[in-house]
Design a protein around this motif. Structure first.
Motif, PDB file in Angstrom:
ATOM      1  N   PHE A 211       0.833  -1.199   0.000  1.00  0.00           N
ATOM      2  CA  PHE A 211       0.000   0.000   0.000  1.00  0.00           C
ATOM      3  C   PHE A 211       0.875   1.258   0.000  1.00  0.00           C
ATOM      4  CE2 PHE A 211      -1.702   3.353   2.801  1.00  0.00           C
ATOM      5  CZ  PHE A 211      -2.768   3.793   2.029  1.00  0.00           C
ATOM      6  N   GLY A 212       1.834   1.314   0.924  1.00  0.00           N
ATOM      7  CA  GLY A 212       2.719   2.472   0.994  1.00  0.00           C
ATOM      8  C   GLY A 212       3.553   2.628  -0.261  1.00  0.00           C
ATOM      9  N   PHE A 213       4.026   1.515  -0.802  1.00  0.00           N
ATOM     10  CA  PHE A 213       4.835   1.541  -2.022  1.00  0.00           C
ATOM     11  C   PHE A 213       4.039   2.109  -3.197  1.00  0.00           C
ATOM     12  CE2 PHE A 213       5.964  -0.723  -5.979  1.00  0.00           C
ATOM     13  CZ  PHE A 213       7.262  -0.255  -6.153  1.00  0.00           C
ATOM     14  N   LEU A 214       2.799   1.655  -3.344  1.00  0.00           N
ATOM     15  CA  LEU A 214       1.967   2.133  -4.455  1.00  0.00           C
ATOM     16  C   LEU A 214       1.693   3.631  -4.344  1.00  0.00           C
ATOM     17  CD1 LEU A 214      -0.675  -0.752  -4.749  1.00  0.00           C
ATOM     18  CD2 LEU A 214       1.332  -0.359  -6.184  1.00  0.00           C
ATOM     19  N   ILE A 215       1.418   4.100  -3.138  1.00  0.00           N
ATOM     20  CA  ILE A 215       1.153   5.522  -2.943  1.00  0.00           C
ATOM     21  C   ILE A 215       2.381   6.353  -3.325  1.00  0.00           C
ATOM     22  CG2 ILE A 215       0.678   7.310  -1.237  1.00  0.00           C
ATOM     23  CD1 ILE A 215      -1.761   5.675  -1.869  1.00  0.00           C
ATOM     24  N   LEU A 216       3.546   5.936  -2.848  1.00  0.00           N
ATOM     25  CA  LEU A 216       4.774   6.694  -3.109  1.00  0.00           C
ATOM     26  C   LEU A 216       5.157   6.667  -4.586  1.00  0.00           C
ATOM     27  CD1 LEU A 216       6.936   5.630  -0.021  1.00  0.00           C
ATOM     28  CD2 LEU A 216       5.823   7.835  -0.419  1.00  0.00           C
ATOM     29  N   VAL A 217       5.109   5.498  -5.194  1.00  0.00           N
ATOM     30  CA  VAL A 217       5.497   5.363  -6.602  1.00  0.00           C
ATOM     31  C   VAL A 217       4.531   6.130  -7.505  1.00  0.00           C
ATOM     32  CG1 VAL A 217       5.708   3.732  -8.509  1.00  0.00           C
ATOM     33  CG2 VAL A 217       6.671   3.162  -6.291  1.00  0.00           C
ATOM     34  N   ASP A 218       3.256   6.076  -7.178  1.00  0.00           N
ATOM     35  CA  ASP A 218       2.263   6.780  -7.996  1.00  0.00           C
ATOM     36  C   ASP A 218       2.472   8.283  -7.929  1.00  0.00           C
ATOM     37  OD1 ASP A 218       0.067   6.999  -9.678  1.00  0.00           O
ATOM     38  OD2 ASP A 218      -1.353   7.147  -8.022  1.00  0.00           O
ATOM     39  N   ARG A 219       2.854   8.790  -6.752  1.00  0.00           N
ATOM     40  CA  ARG A 219       3.106  10.222  -6.613  1.00  0.00           C
ATOM     41  C   ARG A 219       4.373  10.647  -7.349  1.00  0.00           C
ATOM     42  NH1 ARG A 219       1.936  11.103  -0.125  1.00  0.00           N
ATOM     43  NH2 ARG A 219      -0.351  10.974  -0.234  1.00  0.00           N
ATOM     44  N   LYS A 220       5.390   9.830  -7.275  1.00  0.00           N
ATOM     45  CA  LYS A 220       6.695  10.192  -7.845  1.00  0.00           C
ATOM     46  C   LYS A 220       6.689  10.113  -9.366  1.00  0.00           C
ATOM     47  CE  LYS A 220      11.642   9.084  -7.566  1.00  0.00           C
ATOM     48  NZ  LYS A 220      12.024  10.488  -7.334  1.00  0.00           N
ATOM     49  N   PHE A 221       6.035   9.070  -9.899  1.00  0.00           N
ATOM     50  CA  PHE A 221       6.099   8.843 -11.344  1.00  0.00           C
ATOM     51  C   PHE A 221       4.780   9.114 -12.065  1.00  0.00           C
ATOM     52  CE2 PHE A 221       9.296   6.031  -9.391  1.00  0.00           C
ATOM     53  CZ  PHE A 221      10.427   6.499 -10.041  1.00  0.00           C
ATOM     54  N   THR A 222       3.750   9.579 -11.351  1.00  0.00           N
ATOM     55  CA  THR A 222       2.432   9.854 -11.935  1.00  0.00           C
ATOM     56  C   THR A 222       2.006   8.741 -12.900  1.00  0.00           C
ATOM     57  OG1 THR A 222       3.423  11.215 -13.696  1.00  0.00           O
ATOM     58  CG2 THR A 222       2.674  12.345 -11.691  1.00  0.00           C
ATOM     59  N   LEU A 223       1.865   7.556 -12.359  1.00  0.00           N
ATOM     60  CA  LEU A 223       1.488   6.402 -13.168  1.00  0.00           C
ATOM     61  C   LEU A 223       0.016   6.463 -13.564  1.00  0.00           C
ATOM     62  CD1 LEU A 223       3.292   3.568 -11.163  1.00  0.00           C
ATOM     63  CD2 LEU A 223       4.112   4.774 -13.192  1.00  0.00           C
ATOM     64  N   GLY A 224      -0.292   5.872 -14.682  1.00  0.00           N
ATOM     65  CA  GLY A 224      -1.670   5.820 -15.152  1.00  0.00           C
ATOM     66  C   GLY A 224      -1.867   4.669 -16.115  1.00  0.00           C
ATOM     67  N   HIS A 225      -3.031   4.641 -16.768  1.00  0.00           N
ATOM     68  CA  HIS A 225      -3.359   3.644 -17.792  1.00  0.00           C
ATOM     69  C   HIS A 225      -3.315   2.204 -17.254  1.00  0.00           C
ATOM     70  CE1 HIS A 225      -3.362   6.780 -20.857  1.00  0.00           C
ATOM     71  NE2 HIS A 225      -2.225   7.213 -20.342  1.00  0.00           N
ATOM     72  N   GLY A 226      -3.587   2.044 -15.953  1.00  0.00           N
ATOM     73  CA  GLY A 226      -3.646   0.707 -15.382  1.00  0.00           C
ATOM     74  C   GLY A 226      -2.346   0.208 -14.782  1.00  0.00           C
ATOM     75  N   ARG A 227      -1.312   1.026 -14.802  1.00  0.00           N
ATOM     76  CA  ARG A 227       0.001   0.568 -14.322  1.00  0.00           C
ATOM     77  C   ARG A 227       0.061   0.460 -12.792  1.00  0.00           C
ATOM     78  NH1 ARG A 227       4.920   3.465 -16.609  1.00  0.00           N
ATOM     79  NH2 ARG A 227       5.807   1.422 -17.012  1.00  0.00           N
ATOM     80  N   VAL A 228      -0.688   1.294 -12.079  1.00  0.00           N
ATOM     81  CA  VAL A 228      -0.728   1.163 -10.620  1.00  0.00           C
ATOM     82  C   VAL A 228      -1.402  -0.147 -10.242  1.00  0.00           C
ATOM     83  CG1 VAL A 228      -1.513   2.203  -8.453  1.00  0.00           C
ATOM     84  CG2 VAL A 228      -0.835   3.662 -10.356  1.00  0.00           C
TER      85      VAL A 228
END
Length: 304
Positions: A211-228
């Motif tokens: 959970f923490g990893f996904l939050i941090l990575v999503d903020r840093k790399f602005t993931l989208g299109h289903g990658r999260v």
């Protein structure tokens, strides 16, 4: 000195709850069900905030939950019953037990698959893109899984081999009112049957880390299109592969391996491949809401 060390070690052990079911008159209150409900509530709260931040409507999360929760529970139970059919369909078994969800037994694979498919169908019907929704809800889902794992603690289930580690889990002897062994619905006699690895706790902690990893990575790399969502699946299955190899509860075996171990490896590989194949970047707010550029510009053109 040795006796003191042994005493301190025993005190450090994690006790199981004395019971997992309470009765409010004739109504049974099951901790397992309460943990699942708590996980759902937390997931909705986090999911709404994340989806709104991406440009989606918060109400869509609640609407999707009405579809996902029942289908997820049905899917989870179907997977559990299919992979542990010997518990429900044997010469001494009662097939009706297969319907008793509150007694424990929800396969996360079935829950995620059927829940995801039902939400995808609903969003497609509403003409709302699925990928941004899945990315917004992914961290919330894995945190809900962590909370739900507490239900296994109350049910004294899904643990590993006997151990002497300080954080070992005490499994109590539970009996019903007639004195018969009842591990889920009974009350503890105080007798410790064994001390085991709390694999449910290992998975709980791993899910919180994901959970923490996904939050941090999503903020840093602005993931989208289903990658999260793909990262969620990969992260969860990576930990589940290790934890599954530690469990000792009865399970369906395929090629000498636990079926959930095999499923975890296969799904992990698929998730990693999908992650690298998906489009990079994040959707615009119009794309999240399912509004095309041409559609959004039509009212402006008409005014001119």
């Amino acid at each position: 000195m040795k006796e003191l060390f042994v005493t301190e070690t025993i005190l450090a052990l994690i006790p199981s709850p004395p019971q997992g079911v309470w009765h409010l008159g004739p109504v049974p209150i099951r901790a397992y069900a309460l943990c699942i409900i708590a996980g759902i509530i937390v997931a909705l709260w986090i999911g709404q905030k994340r989806y709104a931040a991406r440009g989606g409507e918060r109400e869509i999360v609640l609407d999707a939950a009405i579809v996902a929760v029942p289908t997820g529970i049905i899917g989870g139970r179907l997977y559990h019953v299919m992979t542990d059919y010997d518990k429900y369909f044997c010469s001494t078994c009662d097939p009706v037990d297969a319907l008793k969800i509150t007694n424990g037994g929800l396969g996360i694979w079935g829950a995620v698959v059927l829940g995801t498919v039902s939400v995808y169908a609903y969003l497609r019907f509403k003409k709302i893109p699925f990928a941004p929704f899945a990315d917004a809800l992914a961290p919330a889902v894995v945190l809900a899984q962590a909370i739900g794992r507490l239900g296994n603690w109350f049910n004294q289930e899904l643990f590993g081999a006997e151990t002497t580690v300080p954080w070992g889990l005490k499994i109590f002897n539970r009996v019903d009112e007639l004195g018969n062994y009842a591990p889920v619905t009974g009350h503890s006699t105080g007798e410790v049957l064994q001390v085991v690895h709390p694999t449910f706790l290992y998975e709980l902690l791993w899910n919180v880390l994901v959970f923490g990893f996904l939050i941090l990575v999503d903020r840093k790399f602005t993931l989208g299109h289903g990658r999260v969502f793909a990262l969620y699946v990969a992260g969860y299955t990576l930990g589940r592969t290790v934890i599954e190899s530690m469990r000792t509860d009865p399970a369906t075996m395929v090629f000498g391996l636990r079926i959930n171990f095999i499923v975890s490896i296969v799904v992990f590989i698929i998730a990693v491949v999908v992650f690298f194949l998906l489009k990079r970047g994040r959707e615009t707010q119009d794309e999240v809401r399912g509004v095309s550029l041409s559609t959004s510009s039509e009212p402006e053109s008409a005014e001119k």
